[in-house]
Scaffold this motif. Structure first.
Motif, PDB file in Angstrom:
ATOM      1  N   LEU A  37       6.960  -6.418   1.963  1.00  0.00           N
ATOM      2  CA  LEU A  37       5.814  -5.835   1.033  1.00  0.00           C
ATOM      3  C   LEU A  37       4.797  -6.575   0.440  1.00  0.00           C
ATOM      4  CD1 LEU A  37       8.734  -4.524  -1.771  1.00  0.00           C
ATOM      5  CD2 LEU A  37       7.632  -2.794  -0.318  1.00  0.00           C
ATOM      6  N   SER A  38       3.807  -6.237   0.075  1.00  0.00           N
ATOM      7  CA  SER A  38       2.633  -6.928  -0.075  1.00  0.00           C
ATOM      8  C   SER A  38       3.378  -7.896  -1.556  1.00  0.00           C
ATOM      9  CB  SER A  38       1.682  -5.930  -0.271  1.00  0.00           C
ATOM     10  OG  SER A  38       1.964  -5.704  -1.384  1.00  0.00           O
ATOM     11  N   ASP A  39       2.571  -8.451  -1.806  1.00  0.00           N
ATOM     12  CA  ASP A  39       2.731  -9.496  -3.042  1.00  0.00           C
ATOM     13  C   ASP A  39       2.872  -8.280  -4.471  1.00  0.00           C
ATOM     14  OD1 ASP A  39       3.057 -12.128  -2.041  1.00  0.00           O
ATOM     15  OD2 ASP A  39       0.894 -12.426  -2.295  1.00  0.00           O
ATOM     16  N   LEU A  40       1.075  -7.840  -4.314  1.00  0.00           N
ATOM     17  CA  LEU A  40       0.840  -6.461  -5.329  1.00  0.00           C
ATOM     18  C   LEU A  40       2.742  -5.564  -5.266  1.00  0.00           C
ATOM     19  CD1 LEU A  40      -0.565  -5.612  -7.671  1.00  0.00           C
ATOM     20  CD2 LEU A  40      -1.255  -4.151  -5.675  1.00  0.00           C
ATOM     21  N   ASP A  41       2.696  -5.267  -3.714  1.00  0.00           N
ATOM     22  CA  ASP A  41       4.023  -4.075  -4.319  1.00  0.00           C
ATOM     23  C   ASP A  41       5.120  -5.069  -4.533  1.00  0.00           C
ATOM     24  OD1 ASP A  41       2.198  -2.311  -3.093  1.00  0.00           O
ATOM     25  OD2 ASP A  41       2.678  -2.515  -0.921  1.00  0.00           O
ATOM     26  N   ARG A  42       5.680  -6.001  -4.543  1.00  0.00           N
ATOM     27  CA  ARG A  42       7.144  -7.156  -4.842  1.00  0.00           C
ATOM     28  C   ARG A  42       6.679  -6.928  -6.257  1.00  0.00           C
ATOM     29  NH1 ARG A  42       6.438  -9.507  -0.847  1.00  0.00           N
ATOM     30  NH2 ARG A  42       4.988 -11.123  -1.432  1.00  0.00           N
ATOM     31  N   ASN A  43       5.538  -7.152  -7.064  1.00  0.00           N
ATOM     32  CA  ASN A  43       5.197  -7.447  -8.204  1.00  0.00           C
ATOM     33  C   ASN A  43       5.446  -6.190  -9.205  1.00  0.00           C
ATOM     34  OD1 ASN A  43       4.882 -10.467  -8.377  1.00  0.00           O
ATOM     35  ND2 ASN A  43       2.492 -10.631  -8.174  1.00  0.00           N
ATOM     36  N   ASP A  44       4.685  -5.469  -8.982  1.00  0.00           N
ATOM     37  CA  ASP A  44       4.975  -4.274  -8.871  1.00  0.00           C
ATOM     38  C   ASP A  44       6.244  -3.469  -9.157  1.00  0.00           C
ATOM     39  OD1 ASP A  44       2.178  -4.643 -10.826  1.00  0.00           O
ATOM     40  OD2 ASP A  44       1.196  -3.283  -9.127  1.00  0.00           O
TER      41      ASP A  44
END
Length: 124
Positions: A29-36
């Protein structure tokens, strides 16, 4: 907000770097996807604006082309698409699933000419 009608044939995941070849079962996952807590996806109509807004500094992008019905059906019963309102439209978010060789239909490498809007012609 409801899903678009008609539903798209494909959804796209925008990547700023090339994915591994061959595709693994599960892409990180991208950092954005992981965080969201979900995977951000776009319809063909949304990709150019999203690319211009969030990836304008890149000259090359990779798009994972994903057949909508495959994600909706799920692989091994996991994952769910939710259409959610985000400031400028209704976007597909993929919860509880992964992207990888089991659900990615293809990888497109796209080079930017003047803008992503002028460079991208995708299948709905």
């Amino acid at each position: 907000m409801p899903a678009p009608s008609p539903l798209p044939t494909y959804l796209y995941k925008i990547l700023p770097t090339a994915p591994p070849t061959p595709l693994p079962d599960c892409l990180p996952l991208s950092d954005l996807d992981r965080n969201d807590g979900f995977i951000h996806l776009s319809t063909s109509e949304q990709v150019p604006e999203t690319a211009d807004k969030f990836f304008s500094e890149f000259q090359t992008l990779w798009l994972l082309k994903i057949r909508y019905e495959v994600l909706e059906r799920g692989t091994n019963g996991d994952g769910k698409i939710k259409w959610e309102e985000v400031g400028r439209g209704c976007f597909a978010h993929f919860y509880g699933g992964d992207l990888g060789k089991g659900n990615v239909d293809g990888v497109l490498e796209v080079r930017k000419s003047r803008s992503w809007g002028e460079s991208l012609r995708l299948e709905w």
